[in-house]
Design a protein around this motif. Structure first.
Motif: not given
Length: 441
Positions: A107-124
């Motif tokens: 659930f935390l991972s999905v929320n981080q994806v929705m917030f745009g914090t994961m994957p890291l913008p510097s990575y993508t």
């Protein structure tokens, strides 16, 4: 030698030094270990594909580096990200996590994806194939949301809640007389349970329901619509209970799990986003966190709400606040109920006389002078947290007044006119027999 030739030679020398330095630092290679996969996550093929493409380079032991990831000094940053990513979540050690931790991490991972914090913008930015599409996000939401179905509570959890309630009503809880402060020095705030409700939340991701209460400064800010930023002195208390769900899929508050505070002071707490953070858990109100670093955990969690003064909880519109639509509606919390079939969330509020009676655990009738307000909202998904539902619109406000005779009133949206009810006695009986939620003083 002309000035231009001198500068040209100087620039060439500088370039040679830089080039030589870049060559030399290639020999400084941080080691990236590749331990064996002990227990990979078992997920449907479409979910596994997304996780492998967008998460596994930093969150598994199956890291696959691109050629440019191996060039220093970028390789040093890559190694740090991999180390930190594996420490936070490692899909290659999935079998070492409890079922609850697995669900919470997803659930935390999905929320981080929705917030745009994961994957890291510097990575993508350099790994375009790791970017998630809207379709990918919906696939993850469907899968993860399915991990939290509504379940009927077993007798053991009911027994735990009943024991806690009995001890609390008898004055034996909390189990300590002197609650220790949080590691950052913030003391436990007595009296918060009589604050007014800011909002309520159905956290179906972890099986809890929550009430967010605000002190006078917070409530005044809400009334004035001055909540971004919140004024210094505003304090929120978030109380969380386990949900006890019966065969009709109606959930009442069960065991009190924790209470946490957010205290606004942009000078005193300048290093933690302008807020003081503190949490106490269990019957003995044990402070959360071992060192001051726990506050950074709070700030990191709330970082996606930076543009909302780091507050997840939205305030209710005036049209959805019982005290704004029905004169005399009470504000002190007694209990909370979720109807999963009707998709509604209800709270029972009372005046001082009613609240004192309910919290005593008394089973006899409410004393004269008691006023009870039962407010019911429809539910909607919380836009700030996947895995939660919050009130959408206020539907009904029912009022019971106890005196020489007990009266019942029922106001419904949108007109809020008082309606007659053929089942008045049934509604009075239901409202006056709702058991208070455990909420420590």
């Amino acid at each position: 030698m002309s000035i231009s030739n001198f500068l040209r030679k100087r620039l060439v020398n500088i370039a040679l030094v830089i080039a030589g330095g870049l060559v030399l630092i290639q020999f400084i290679r941080p080691g990236i270990p590749y331990p064996p996969v002990t227990g990979d996550i078992q997920a449907p093929p479409d979910v596994a594909r997304i996780l492998h493409a967008s998460c596994y380079d930093c969150h598994s032991n199956e890291t696959k580096l691109k050629w440019f990831d191996k060039i220093a000094p970028a390789s040093w940053l890559v190694a740090d990200h991999i180390r930190e990513g594996r420490e936070a979540l490692n899909f290659s050690n999935w079998d070492s996590l409890s079922a609850g931790d697995r669900k919470a991490n997803l659930f935390l991972s999905v929320n981080q994806v929705m917030f745009g914090t994961m994957p890291l913008p510097s990575y993508t930015a350099f790994h375009g194939d790791a970017r998630l599409t809207e379709k990918d996000i919906n696939i993850l939401k469907t899968y993860v949301g399915g991990l939290a179905p509504v379940k009927i509570s077993d007798t053991s959890r009911i027994g735990v809640a009943q024991k806690q309630f009995s001890q609390w009503a008898a004055g034996a809880l909390p189990a300590v007389t002197d609650v220790q402060p949080a590691p950052n020095g913030i003391p436990y705030i007595h009296g918060y349970r009589d604050w007014q409700i800011v909002n309520i939340s159905d956290r179906f991701d972890n099986g809890t329901m929550r009430a967010i209460l605000g002190n006078d400064v917070a409530i005044q800010a809400i009334n004035k619509h001055q909540t971004n930023p919140w004024p210094n002195g505003a304090i929120f208390a978030k109380v969380a209970w386990e949900q006890l769900t019966d065969s009709s899929l109606v959930a009442n508050t069960g065991e009190l799990k924790q209470v946490e505070f957010m205290i606004k002071d942009d000078k005193k707490y300048a290093n933690t986003a302008g807020w003081g953070w503190a949490r106490w858990k269990g019957n003995d109100l044990k402070p959360y966190g071992k060192t001051l670093t726990f506050t950074q955990e709070c700030v990191n969690c709330h970082q996606p709400m930076k543009n909302n003064d780091f507050v997840f909880t939205p305030t209710m519109a005036d049209a959805d606040r019982p005290d704004k639509v029905v004169s005399g509606a009470q504000q002190q919390l007694i209990t909370s109920v979720i109807d999963n079939k009707k998709q509604t969330h209800t709270v029972l509020l009372g005046n001082g006389i009613a609240v004192q009676h309910a919290r005593s655990g008394a089973t006899d009738a409410y004393p004269a002078g008691s006023v009870l307000t039962l407010a019911t909202w429809s539910q909607q998904e919380d836009a700030h947290w996947f895995g939660a539902k919050i009130p959408a619109h206020l539907q009904t406000v029912e009022t019971v007044k106890v005196g020489a005779t007990t009266t019942y009133e029922n106001a419904q949206a949108p007109s809020w006119k008082q309606l007659s009810a053929a089942d008045q006695s049934d509604r009075i009986n239901y409202i006056t027999h709702l058991k208070a939620s455990v909420i420590f003083h």
